[in-house]
Design an enzyme around this catalytic site. Structure first.
Site, mmCIF file in Angstrom:
data_model
loop_
_atom_site.group_PDB
_atom_site.id
_atom_site.type_symbol
_atom_site.label_atom_id
_atom_site.label_comp_id
_atom_site.label_asym_id
_atom_site.label_seq_id
_atom_site.Cartn_x
_atom_site.Cartn_y
_atom_site.Cartn_z
ATOM 1 N N ASP A 1 0.705 -1.268 -0.041
ATOM 2 C CA ASP A 1 -0.006 0.349 -0.075
ATOM 3 C C ASP A 1 0.913 1.133 -0.142
ATOM 4 O O ASP A 1 2.275 1.033 -0.767
ATOM 5 C CB ASP A 1 -0.762 -0.356 1.146
ATOM 6 N N HIS B 1 -3.992 6.444 2.750
ATOM 7 C CA HIS B 1 -4.355 5.207 2.488
ATOM 8 C C HIS B 1 -4.055 3.687 3.400
ATOM 9 O O HIS B 1 -4.979 3.259 3.661
ATOM 10 C CB HIS B 1 -4.573 4.973 0.967
#
Length: 499
Positions: A195, A237
């Protein structure tokens, strides 16, 4: 435009969204799959323009790698990172004819070559690599708004010590609250969060971050484990995703699905929000090399939303990514991935209007030979999103025999950088629920291999009839109770995973 983590075409991105879905691009009707040729996408290169490529050896066992390296040099390129385990080399060149020349120079060793982006390599060439051209400067990191503010959802003061488990409706839906009465997972289990980085100071995450196995792969695809490299920079995120998987049980904030497992931050997103193929390949390979048990992949690989095997550049990239996924799976890693947020039928592809997203987008025709990667690759668990009522989220992709399982992804409370919490929506929030369940399952069954883990996950999922959804007209659910286009095998069941 940004990639899956920021705006791109927000409803088409895999990450957090808080907007209505766009017009559906494919029907859920049970018509024959579309296998027509795809509209070509140009991956241009000009002399003097620094570009990145995957170069695939004819053998995936490493026996041809040295010959590939010689061909790259002879063609006017440099090897940025080699993965002999899978016969893949990441190369850079400023020669417009690099692709043609490397195939000519390596006719006995090179299977395929493909550009990984349509834009110039912004991050330049990693330090320590001798190049025949002047080293490109590192791009200044952009400071963007936190995703919670970007998407208009609430943020909360994370300094309060009161637990917020009561707000985690998503864990009730997947029975994680019941599973926690039996186990919080094992410290022996390691989850790779591929990520945008994890905030290493967040009180709900700090105890569970495995610093030694964290890495930055966004340095042109070359793993960088230096301190701070895997920290988040322009996106919250990854921190949100990590909290869903493994926020600690510590009397602060929330509790993750598997609050006692370890998590490694594997940064595959650059400061502009792109997840280029070389970053993802690095992430998958790192997961296998470091003995991770599960990875979560809440993204699609840029710069095209669908990679088509009838186009040379895209086919070469798919080959390289497929090799990395297969190799890491063979090493014992299970991969969960977000299905995507375009309210799109992945079983009946027709058009793509968002590619390439790092240059001039075109409206192109596609067929089912085009794949959304990594979520549609063999062995990867494809996850759709549900809302609090158990309906398919309005933004969620779907697809008969494409979706494996479903999990909550609408307005999910989790951790954010700077000691905050916030609500985000997306299949990006559904996939880590599944990664967490897999982590609990692996904790209880440490001897199970990826194939058995995936089989049991699908078998244990709670059957779910197709419920009316907020998706656009024409998105009817098809299939049976046990396997349909909305929920796949059903909503994932954490309690069954630990029984």
């Amino acid at each position: 435009m940004k990639s899956a983590f920021l705006s791109r075409s927000t409803a088409a991105a895999f990450c957090a969204v808080a907007v209505a879905a766009t017009t559906m691009l494919g029907s859920s009707a049970s018509a024959a799959p579309n296998n027509s040729p795809s509209t070509p996408v140009e991956f241009p290169a000009a002399d003097g323009q620094l570009m990145s490529y995957v170069v695939n050896a004819k053998s995936s066992n490493g026996s041809k790698t040295q010959d590939v390296l010689k061909a790259i040099t002879a063609a006017g390129g440099v090897a940025v990172q080699q993965w002999p385990e899978i016969g893949v080399v990441i190369a850079q060149s400023q020669s417009a004819g690099f692709r043609t020349n490397v195939l000519k120079q390596g006719k006995s060793s090179v299977e395929s070559v493909g550009a990984t982006r349509t834009a110039t390599v912004a991050e330049g060439t990693p330090e320590g690599i001798a190049t025949p051209w002047q080293q490109s400067p590192q791009r200044q990191a952009k400071k963007l708004a936190n995703a919670d503010l970007l998407y208009g959802d609430a943020t909360f003061d994370g300094t309060a010590l009161d637990p917020r488990e009561a707000e985690k409706w998503d864990q009730v839906q997947i029975k994680a609250d019941q599973a926690h009465q039996l186990t919080d997972g094992s410290r022996d289990v390691l989850v790779g969060v591929l990520d945008s980085g994890i905030d290493p100071t967040h009180p709900d995450l700090v105890a569970n971050i495995d610093v030694a196995n964290s890495v930055n792969c966004a340095n042109a695809g070359r793993p960088d484990s230096s301190p701070g490299g895997w920290f988040p920079t322009t996106s919250s995120h990854g921190t949100h995703v990590a909290g869903i998987i493994g926020a600690a049980r510590n009397g602060v904030g929330i509790v993750g699905v598997a609050p006692n497992v370890r998590m490694a931050s594997v940064k595959v997103v650059n400061d502009d929000g792109y997840i280029y193929p070389e970053y993802a390949i690095c992430g998958f390979m790192w997961a296998g090399m470091k003995g991770m048990d599960i990875t979560n992949n809440s993204y699609f690989i840029d710069p095209v939303e669908f990679w088509c095997d009838d186009q040379p550049d895209q086919a070469a990239v798919r080959t390289a990514v497929e090799r990395a996924v297969k190799w890491s799976t063979d090493k014992g890693v299970v991969h969960a991935a977000a299905a995507g947020n375009a309210s799109y039928d992945l079983a009946n592809k027709t058009t793509d209007s968002d590619s390439p997203n790092d240059g001039t987008t075109i409206e192109r025709q596609i067929g089912n030979q085009c794949k959304d990667i990594p979520t549609e690759l063999d062995g990867v668990v494809t996850v759709s999103s549900t809302d609090q009522a158990g309906k398919l989220s309005s933004f969620s992709n779907r697809g008969l025999n494409v979706i494996d399982v479903a999990a909550p992804g609408s307005r999910i409370l989790s951790t954010l950088p700077n000691n905050k919490y916030g609500l985000l929506s997306g299949t990006s929030m559904a996939s880590p629920q599944v990664a967490g369940v897999l982590a609990l399952m692996k904790s209880e069954h440490p001897g199970w291999k990826p194939k058995q883990l995936v089989s049991e996950l699908r078998k244990q999922a709670e059957d779910h009839l197709c419920m009316p959804s907020a998706t656009p007209t024409g998105s009817a659910c098809v299939g049976k109770l046990r396997d349909n286009s909305y929920y796949g095998e059903g909503i994932v069941d954490a309690l069954a995973a630990v029984m």
